[in-house]
Design a protein around this motif. Structure first.
Motif, short mmCIF file in Angstrom:
data_model
loop_
_atom_site.label_atom_id
_atom_site.label_comp_id
_atom_site.label_asym_id
_atom_site.label_seq_id
_atom_site.Cartn_x
_atom_site.Cartn_y
_atom_site.Cartn_z
N VAL A 69 33.08 75.33 75.90
CA VAL A 69 33.83 75.27 74.69
C VAL A 69 35.39 75.38 75.21
CG1 VAL A 69 34.91 76.17 72.63
CG2 VAL A 69 32.35 76.03 72.94
N ILE A 70 35.59 76.03 76.28
CA ILE A 70 37.07 76.32 76.80
C ILE A 70 37.27 75.13 77.60
CG2 ILE A 70 38.46 77.61 78.00
CD1 ILE A 70 37.16 80.08 77.06
N CYS A 71 36.30 74.85 78.55
CA CYS A 71 36.48 73.62 79.51
C CYS A 71 36.61 72.32 78.80
CB CYS A 71 35.22 73.55 80.49
SG CYS A 71 35.55 75.10 81.70
N GLY A 72 35.69 72.17 77.61
CA GLY A 72 35.71 71.05 77.05
C GLY A 72 37.12 71.03 76.23
N SER A 73 37.64 71.85 75.69
CA SER A 73 39.03 71.59 74.95
C SER A 73 40.07 71.46 76.10
CB SER A 73 39.34 72.67 74.11
OG SER A 73 39.24 73.76 75.09
N MET A 74 39.96 72.05 76.97
CA MET A 74 41.06 71.90 78.01
C MET A 74 41.02 70.22 78.65
SD MET A 74 42.88 74.44 78.11
CE MET A 74 43.95 74.07 79.77
N TYR A 75 39.70 69.99 79.08
CA TYR A 75 39.52 68.55 79.51
C TYR A 75 40.07 67.41 78.60
CZ TYR A 75 37.51 64.42 80.93
OH TYR A 75 37.31 63.00 81.35
N TRP A 76 39.52 67.74 77.19
CA TRP A 76 39.99 66.50 76.34
C TRP A 76 41.40 66.76 75.89
CZ3 TRP A 76 37.27 62.27 76.28
CH2 TRP A 76 36.14 62.63 76.87
N THR A 77 41.95 67.74 76.10
CA THR A 77 43.50 68.05 75.64
C THR A 77 44.30 67.21 76.93
OG1 THR A 77 43.38 70.08 74.88
CG2 THR A 77 45.51 69.55 75.65
N PHE A 78 43.79 67.56 78.12
CA PHE A 78 44.52 66.73 79.05
C PHE A 78 44.28 65.23 79.19
CE2 PHE A 78 44.71 70.84 81.53
CZ PHE A 78 46.01 71.08 81.56
N ALA A 79 43.00 65.00 78.91
CA ALA A 79 42.63 63.53 78.92
C ALA A 79 43.41 62.76 77.81
CB ALA A 79 41.01 63.30 78.57
N ASP A 80 43.68 63.46 76.50
CA ASP A 80 44.69 62.79 75.42
C ASP A 80 45.95 62.57 76.03
OD1 ASP A 80 45.05 61.49 73.12
OD2 ASP A 80 45.66 63.82 72.47
N PHE A 81 46.38 63.86 76.20
CA PHE A 81 48.00 63.68 76.82
C PHE A 81 48.08 62.71 78.13
CE2 PHE A 81 48.74 68.09 74.76
CZ PHE A 81 49.15 67.73 73.70
N MET A 82 47.30 62.80 78.87
CA MET A 82 47.64 61.89 80.22
C MET A 82 47.15 60.63 80.08
SD MET A 82 47.23 64.85 83.04
CE MET A 82 48.30 66.48 83.00
N ASP A 83 46.33 60.41 79.05
CA ASP A 83 45.73 59.03 78.82
C ASP A 83 44.84 58.65 79.99
OD1 ASP A 83 45.47 56.65 77.27
OD2 ASP A 83 47.12 55.66 78.15
N TRP A 84 43.79 59.49 80.13
CA TRP A 84 42.75 59.52 81.17
C TRP A 84 41.80 58.17 80.55
CZ3 TRP A 84 41.33 64.95 82.70
CH2 TRP A 84 42.52 65.45 83.33
N ARG A 85 41.47 57.27 81.49
CA ARG A 85 40.45 56.45 80.88
C ARG A 85 39.26 56.42 82.24
NH1 ARG A 85 42.22 55.83 76.47
NH2 ARG A 85 43.93 54.57 76.11
N LEU A 86 38.25 56.45 81.59
CA LEU A 86 36.91 56.02 82.51
C LEU A 86 36.60 54.57 82.87
CD1 LEU A 86 34.35 58.75 81.02
CD2 LEU A 86 35.47 58.82 83.05
N MET A 87 36.47 54.58 84.10
CA MET A 87 36.11 53.03 84.29
C MET A 87 34.81 52.94 84.69
SD MET A 87 38.74 51.62 84.42
CE MET A 87 40.62 52.01 84.26
N LEU A 88 33.84 52.79 83.48
CA LEU A 88 32.50 52.82 83.64
C LEU A 88 31.88 51.86 82.45
CD1 LEU A 88 31.21 56.18 83.53
CD2 LEU A 88 31.05 54.90 85.56
N PRO A 89 30.91 51.08 82.61
CA PRO A 89 30.55 49.93 81.72
C PRO A 89 30.51 50.84 80.34
CG PRO A 89 29.07 49.89 83.72
CD PRO A 89 30.01 51.20 83.65
N LYS A 90 30.91 50.14 79.13
CA LYS A 90 30.93 50.67 77.95
C LYS A 90 29.51 51.32 77.51
CE LYS A 90 34.74 47.96 76.20
NZ LYS A 90 35.44 47.31 74.90
N ALA A 91 28.42 50.61 77.71
CA ALA A 91 27.17 51.00 77.28
C ALA A 91 26.95 52.56 78.04
CB ALA A 91 25.94 50.21 77.85
N ILE A 92 27.32 52.59 79.17
CA ILE A 92 27.03 53.99 79.88
C ILE A 92 27.85 54.88 79.13
CG2 ILE A 92 27.41 55.46 81.83
CD1 ILE A 92 26.56 52.75 83.46
N ILE A 93 29.10 54.76 78.69
CA ILE A 93 30.00 55.62 78.19
C ILE A 93 29.59 56.05 76.60
CG2 ILE A 93 32.17 55.96 77.31
CD1 ILE A 93 33.40 54.31 79.71
#
Length: 144
Positions: A57-81
């Protein structure tokens, strides 16, 4: 920068900090008061490793906070994501709903104390329909 610009930036920083503290405190209170993590561990027969649930729970909230603030993107095919995120989200929502079902005996107790036992089905249906219609309004109208 003028003095008023500095004051405006300080005000915005304090406003953001206080909003984050309020939301974080609400989440922590929600998790602690309802005992969701211990109930989730009990339902999964994994009480010995419940620290992993808390860490997730803690790691997930921290990760998604940073992903939102820093505008992280995954370069994977949309079907996999979509497959991975849908599977993880479904597992989380299902287990959270199971834990909440176990913990939330409030509605029958409240209905009994307020002499609304005869109307319990209608009360539950009103809540379900309200949530469904609100979600549909948000997805179909507000988000587009």
């Amino acid at each position: 920068m003028t003095m008023s610009d500095w004051l405006m930036h300080i005000f915005v920083m304090l406003l953001g900090l206080s909003g984050g503290l309020a939301v974080g405190s609400g989440l922590v209170a929600f998790l602690i008061i309802l005992d969701l993590i211990p109930r989730l561990a009990q339902m999964a027969y994994a009480y010995r490793v419940s620290v992993w649930f808390e860490t997730a729970v803690i790691c997930g909230s921290m990760y998604w906070t940073f992903a939102d603030f820093m505008d992280w993107r995954l370069m994977l095919p949309k079907a996999i994501i979509l497959t991975i995120s849908g599977l993880m989200t479904g597992m989380f929502v299902g287990m959270l709903a199971g834990a909440l079902t176990e913990v939330m005996n409030v509605l029958p107790i409240l209905a009994k104390r307020m002499n609304l036992s005869d109307y319990l089905v209608g009360l539950v249906m009103a809540m379900v329909l309200g949530k469904t219609l609100g979600s549909l309004f948000d997805w179909l109208y507000f988000q587009w």
